[in-house]
Design an enzyme around this catalytic site. Structure first.
Site: not given
Ligand SMILES: CC(C)(COP(=O)(O)OP(=O)(O)OC[C@H]1O[C@@H](n2cnc3c(N)ncnc32)[C@H](O)[C@@H]1OP(=O)(O)O)[C@@H](O)C(=O)NCCC(=O)NCCS
Length: 176
Positions: A145
């Site tokens: 976030y």
């Molecule tokens: C967090 C989550 C929603 C990210 O979705 P994703 O499709 O894998 O991420 P994206 O490909 O859209 O990444 C977008 C950006 O966020 C970053 N990002 C993705 N997952 C991340 C994580 N776990 N920690 C830190 N940064 C993260 C990516 O590196 C990318 O950054 P960049 O612009 O510098 O390249 C997904 O990994 C997930 O569902 N995780 C488990 C549930 C969770 O933790 N939900 C969030 C809180 S409720």
């Protein structure tokens, strides 16, 4: 229904979604999706939106939930750099947001977050809303976030809370 790009849409959660095998790798979120998301949507506790693609499996690529909420005004007045009334301020809450682990790392999390913020910006034309809050459950979620300008507003012990001003979200869509 909301569309972004030509491939993906978000639509309200449906009965069959719980059995679609969704797994983001974090048990509490997976469990919430299977057991509570539809019921909470039907009860008006949240609205749950599911990310889908006609061209791609799994059936549920991701989901998020939206609710109304309020925060202590002191928590957000610093970020907004405004003197606010002392009573709680209206905000939108992204309660949960997750992407299936088979399709993580393909910017679907970003797409989901922007889709949620667009709905919030639309809702904020109908009612007062100073911004969006999220309560990240761990450091990873907080970093995710943080990339989108959410600011941590929890000052002491207790659940983490982050805030994004409505003006920041609105600005992201001004050219659309
Ligand atoms: C967090 C989550 C929603 C990210 O979705 P994703 O499709 O894998 O991420 P994206 O490909 O859209 O990444 C977008 C950006 O966020 C970053 N990002 C993705 N997952 C991340 C994580 N776990 N920690 C830190 N940064 C993260 C990516 O590196 C990318 O950054 P960049 O612009 O510098 O390249 C997904 O990994 C997930 O569902 N995780 C488990 C549930 C969770 O933790 N939900 C969030 C809180 S409720």
């Amino acid at each position: 229904m909301s569309a972004f790009g030509s491939r993906y849409i978000t639509t309200p959660i449906e009965l069959a979604d719980a059995d679609a095998g969704f797994s983001c790798g974090k048990h509490p979120l997976d469990d919430y999706f299977v057991r509570h998301a539809l019921a909470n949507d039907q009860n008006g506790i949240c609205r749950a939106y599911v990310l889908r693609s006609e061209a791609e499996l799994p059936r549920v690529l991701g989901f998020y939930t939206l609710s109304m909420a309020s925060v202590e005004s002191a928590r957000v007045s610093k970020v907004l750099e405004k003197k606010l009334p002392k009573y709680p301020m209206p905000v939108a809450l992204i309660g949960r947001l997750a992407v299936d682990r088979r399709v993580q790392g393909r910017r679907l999390g970003e797409k989901l977050l922007l889709d949620a913020l667009r709905r919030i910006v639309d809702a904020a034309t109908l009612m007062g809303c100073t911004g969006t809050i999220v309560d990240p459950k761990d450091d990873d979620a907080e970093r995710f976030y943080g990339k989108y300008d959410f600011v941590t507003v929890t000052v002491d012990a207790g659940p983490r809370r982050m805030f994004l001003p409505i003006a920041t979200a609105r600005a992201a869509f001004k050219d659309d």
